[in-house]
Design an enzyme around this catalytic site. Structure first.
Site, PDB file in Angstrom:
ATOM      1  N   HIS A 203       0.695  -1.112  -0.101  1.00  0.00           N
ATOM      2  CA  HIS A 203       0.059   0.067   0.023  1.00  0.00           C
ATOM      3  C   HIS A 203       0.841   1.415   0.050  1.00  0.00           C
ATOM      4  O   HIS A 203       0.210   2.404  -0.207  1.00  0.00           O
ATOM      5  CB  HIS A 203      -0.923   0.086   1.208  1.00  0.00           C
ATOM      6  CG  HIS A 203      -0.263   0.357   2.520  1.00  0.00           C
ATOM      7  ND1 HIS A 203       0.604  -0.416   3.036  1.00  0.00           N
ATOM      8  CD2 HIS A 203      -0.015   1.390   3.241  1.00  0.00           C
ATOM      9  CE1 HIS A 203       0.981  -0.166   4.304  1.00  0.00           C
ATOM     10  NE2 HIS A 203       0.676   1.155   4.447  1.00  0.00           N
TER      11      HIS A 203
HETATM   12  C1  UD1 Z   1      -1.500   6.034   5.406  1.00  0.00           C
HETATM   13  C2  UD1 Z   1      -0.115   6.587   5.890  1.00  0.00           C
HETATM   14  C3  UD1 Z   1       0.742   5.369   5.732  1.00  0.00           C
HETATM   15  C4  UD1 Z   1       0.261   4.185   6.584  1.00  0.00           C
HETATM   16  C5  UD1 Z   1      -0.867   3.805   6.079  1.00  0.00           C
HETATM   17  C6  UD1 Z   1      -1.659   2.496   6.877  1.00  0.00           C
HETATM   18  C7  UD1 Z   1       0.067   8.978   5.439  1.00  0.00           C
HETATM   19  C8  UD1 Z   1       0.971  10.025   4.658  1.00  0.00           C
HETATM   20  N1  UD1 Z   1       0.114   7.625   5.217  1.00  0.00           N
HETATM   21  O1  UD1 Z   1      -1.449   5.731   4.106  1.00  0.00           O
HETATM   22  O2  UD1 Z   1       2.091   5.960   6.251  1.00  0.00           O
HETATM   23  O3  UD1 Z   1       1.163   3.185   6.313  1.00  0.00           O
HETATM   24  O4  UD1 Z   1      -1.867   4.837   6.360  1.00  0.00           O
HETATM   25  O5  UD1 Z   1      -2.543   2.036   6.307  1.00  0.00           O
HETATM   26  O6  UD1 Z   1      -0.542   9.132   6.476  1.00  0.00           O
HETATM   27  N2  UD1 Z   1      -9.085   4.994   1.451  1.00  0.00           N
HETATM   28  C9  UD1 Z   1     -10.115   4.533   1.441  1.00  0.00           C
HETATM   29  N3  UD1 Z   1     -10.669   4.295   2.697  1.00  0.00           N
HETATM   30  C10 UD1 Z   1     -10.169   4.597   3.921  1.00  0.00           C
HETATM   31  C11 UD1 Z   1      -8.934   4.859   3.769  1.00  0.00           C
HETATM   32  C12 UD1 Z   1      -8.400   5.391   2.654  1.00  0.00           C
HETATM   33  O7  UD1 Z   1     -10.986   4.214   0.412  1.00  0.00           O
HETATM   34  O8  UD1 Z   1     -10.747   3.857   4.908  1.00  0.00           O
HETATM   35  C13 UD1 Z   1      -8.291   5.118   0.224  1.00  0.00           C
HETATM   36  C14 UD1 Z   1      -8.582   6.540  -0.443  1.00  0.00           C
HETATM   37  O9  UD1 Z   1      -8.479   6.684  -1.892  1.00  0.00           O
HETATM   38  C15 UD1 Z   1      -7.333   7.589  -0.040  1.00  0.00           C
HETATM   39  C16 UD1 Z   1      -6.197   6.512  -0.167  1.00  0.00           C
HETATM   40  O10 UD1 Z   1      -6.790   5.098   0.358  1.00  0.00           O
HETATM   41  O11 UD1 Z   1      -6.992   8.546  -0.778  1.00  0.00           O
HETATM   42  C17 UD1 Z   1      -4.999   6.521   0.743  1.00  0.00           C
HETATM   43  O12 UD1 Z   1      -5.408   6.961   2.181  1.00  0.00           O
HETATM   44  P1  UD1 Z   1      -4.379   7.899   3.099  1.00  0.00           P
HETATM   45  O13 UD1 Z   1      -4.789   7.716   4.482  1.00  0.00           O
HETATM   46  O14 UD1 Z   1      -4.309   9.073   2.435  1.00  0.00           O
HETATM   47  O15 UD1 Z   1      -3.221   7.157   2.799  1.00  0.00           O
HETATM   48  P2  UD1 Z   1      -2.678   5.706   3.111  1.00  0.00           P
HETATM   49  O16 UD1 Z   1      -2.070   5.252   1.890  1.00  0.00           O
HETATM   50  O17 UD1 Z   1      -3.811   4.831   3.662  1.00  0.00           O
HETATM   51  N1  UDP Z   2      -3.353  -5.368   9.083  1.00  0.00           N
HETATM   52  C1  UDP Z   2      -4.657  -5.710   9.400  1.00  0.00           C
HETATM   53  N2  UDP Z   2      -5.452  -6.002   8.400  1.00  0.00           N
HETATM   54  C2  UDP Z   2      -4.942  -6.026   6.652  1.00  0.00           C
HETATM   55  C3  UDP Z   2      -3.546  -5.402   6.584  1.00  0.00           C
HETATM   56  C4  UDP Z   2      -2.753  -5.343   7.930  1.00  0.00           C
HETATM   57  O1  UDP Z   2      -5.052  -5.719  10.541  1.00  0.00           O
HETATM   58  O2  UDP Z   2      -5.729  -6.085   6.115  1.00  0.00           O
HETATM   59  C5  UDP Z   2      -2.649  -4.887  10.094  1.00  0.00           C
HETATM   60  C6  UDP Z   2      -1.409  -5.497  10.481  1.00  0.00           C
HETATM   61  O3  UDP Z   2      -1.336  -6.877  11.036  1.00  0.00           O
HETATM   62  C7  UDP Z   2      -0.366  -4.366  11.150  1.00  0.00           C
HETATM   63  C8  UDP Z   2      -1.175  -3.080  10.601  1.00  0.00           C
HETATM   64  O4  UDP Z   2      -2.251  -3.389  10.164  1.00  0.00           O
HETATM   65  O5  UDP Z   2      -0.678  -4.689  12.488  1.00  0.00           O
HETATM   66  C9  UDP Z   2      -0.142  -2.551   9.643  1.00  0.00           C
HETATM   67  O6  UDP Z   2      -0.491  -1.505   9.130  1.00  0.00           O
HETATM   68  P1  UDP Z   2      -0.536  -0.992   7.601  1.00  0.00           P
HETATM   69  O7  UDP Z   2       0.383  -2.041   6.833  1.00  0.00           O
HETATM   70  O8  UDP Z   2      -1.677  -0.239   7.020  1.00  0.00           O
HETATM   71  O9  UDP Z   2       0.475   0.474   7.951  1.00  0.00           O
HETATM   72  P2  UDP Z   2       2.228   0.504   8.118  1.00  0.00           P
HETATM   73  O10 UDP Z   2       2.404  -0.587   9.202  1.00  0.00           O
HETATM   74  O11 UDP Z   2       2.734  -0.002   6.896  1.00  0.00           O
HETATM   75  O12 UDP Z   2       2.148   1.841   8.484  1.00  0.00           O
END
Ligand code: UD1
Ligand code: UDP
Length: 352
Positions: A203
């Protein structure tokens, strides 16, 4: 003590659960959910499964470019901090919600507690790296998961109130591992055999936002016959759709919606290999002694690289395949604490 905890993204719910449990034994915690993640399977499910108290404030900021998303959080969090006058404000990790909470508190002279401080990838193109550096530099208490994190902070002249207390994600894994085994039906639901599948999560923006990187990743996966299960982050789903890339060329692939934590722990512990760009998943693979292949150029979790327990491959098709096919037998020596990071955090703050 009265503490405001600012959360917003999936990994923060998981990190906050054990700390919140200990904190609330003797103190008042108010949870502010920025709404950065909002789908039920990216947010609500974690509050329910991990018994995290309902947020006291929900800001419903949602998705957006960095400036818009972070800016809206700043405005809304500021109003709450002015009204609630907390003794501390606590943030986790490195998301935009982390930075927003830390910046508001620092400007209002509320001491910031940063949990998972000191991590560095040394790649400022990653939004997470910018968020971490900024947050660490305005924090009053810096709780680090590893000695590497302590050294990173020393190199930036941050030495005051810096503590290695271990990793709160390790606390969470120890607390929930047995429950996951009891409750999760994810293997049967997806016809997965123990140690008969690879688990994929992708992601990070540096992968998803680059068409060529995603093409390479899919090309590599198309050459792996082993069953693969991929709980797909909404960001990745949207990006693949916008690129018009489909997954039909990848054999034995099961793409599923994001799963809850108990299902995820079950997938991690039973996978043959884990292929990921997630920070948290790299560590969970290590905690559960499952070989990991990390589709990134750098990792903050350098301890996991010892003896190829985790192999960094970037997005070269060849390197991804070599790592997936490599037989590794690491001894998993690195230390991420003793599962009591949450207690230590609360004790240290109480003493001061
Ligand atoms: C964010 C964090 C990243 C973290 C990740 C965990 C920042 C800059 N990035 O990235 O460090 O690893 O969360 O998962 O803060 N979206 C949905 N539904 C949701 C959430 C997101 O559809 O509930 C989609 C939207 O299209 C959105 C995109 O995901 O634009 C990205 O979401 P965003 O929270 O901006 O960043 P992440 O990629 O989730
Ligand atoms: N995770 C989860 N369900 C999923 C994918 C990830 O519960 O479908 C959990 C995972 O076990 C870990 C955390 O989410 O505890 C990691 O989050 P993510 O990968 O979104 O973000 P990052 O750690 O890269 O910031």
């Amino acid at each position: 003590m009265k503490i405001i905890t600012v959360l917003g993204a999936r990994p923060q719910f998981i990190k906050a659960a054990p700390v919140s449990r200990v904190l609330r034994e003797n103190h008042t915690e108010l949870i502010v959910h920025t709404g950065q993640h909002y789908d039920a399977n990216m947010s609500d499910i974690f509050f329910e499964e991990l018994n995290i108290p309902k947020p006291d404030y929900h800001l419903a900021v949602g998705s957006g470019n960095h400036g818009k998303q972070t800016g809206e959080m700043l405005q809304k969090i500021e109003e709450i901090v002015l009204k609630e006058e907390p003794d501390y404000l606590m943030v986790y990790g490195d998301t935009n919600s982390t930075l927003a909470g830390a910046l508001v508190a620092a400007k209002l002279h509320v001491p910031v507690i940063h949990i998972e401080a000191g991590l560095r990838s040394f790649n400022k193109k990653m939004p997470e790296e910018v968020n971490r550096i900024m947050t660490d530099h305005v924090s009053e208490y810096l709780f680090c998961p590893t000695d590497t994190a302590i050294h990173n902070l020393e190199n930036e002249n941050i030495t005051h109130n810096v503590f290695n207390i271990g990793d709160v994600m390790y606390d969470a894994v120890l607390y929930n591992r047995e429950l996951a085994e009891e409750k999760s039906e994810i293997l049967a639901a997806n016809e997965l055999e123990k140690k008969g599948f690879h688990l994929i999560t992708i992601h990070r923006a540096e992968n998803t936002d680059d068409l060529q990187n995603m093409k390479n990743i899919l090309e590599a996966f198309s050459k792996v016959e082993t069953v693969k299960v991929w709980p797909m982050h909404p960001r990745t789903k949207h990006k693949l759709a916008s690129y018009g890339l489909d997954l039909d060329a990848v054999p034995n692939l099961k793409v599923i919606d994001p799963v809850g934590y108990l299902d995820m722990l079950t997938l991690v512990s039973n996978a043959q290999k884990i292929i990921t760009d997630s920070g948290g998943v790299q560590k969970e693979a290590y905690f559960m002694q499952v070989p990991c292949v990390t589709i990134r150029e750098q990792t903050e979790w350098v301890e996991t690289l010892e003896e190829d327990a985790n192999i960094l491959v970037g997005t070269s098709v060849e390197k991804i395949l070599d790592a997936i096919n490599k037989n590794v037998n690491p001894s998993y020596k690195a230390v991420f604490g003793d599962g009591k990071a949450s207690e230590k955090i609360v004790q240290i703050i109480e003493k001061r």
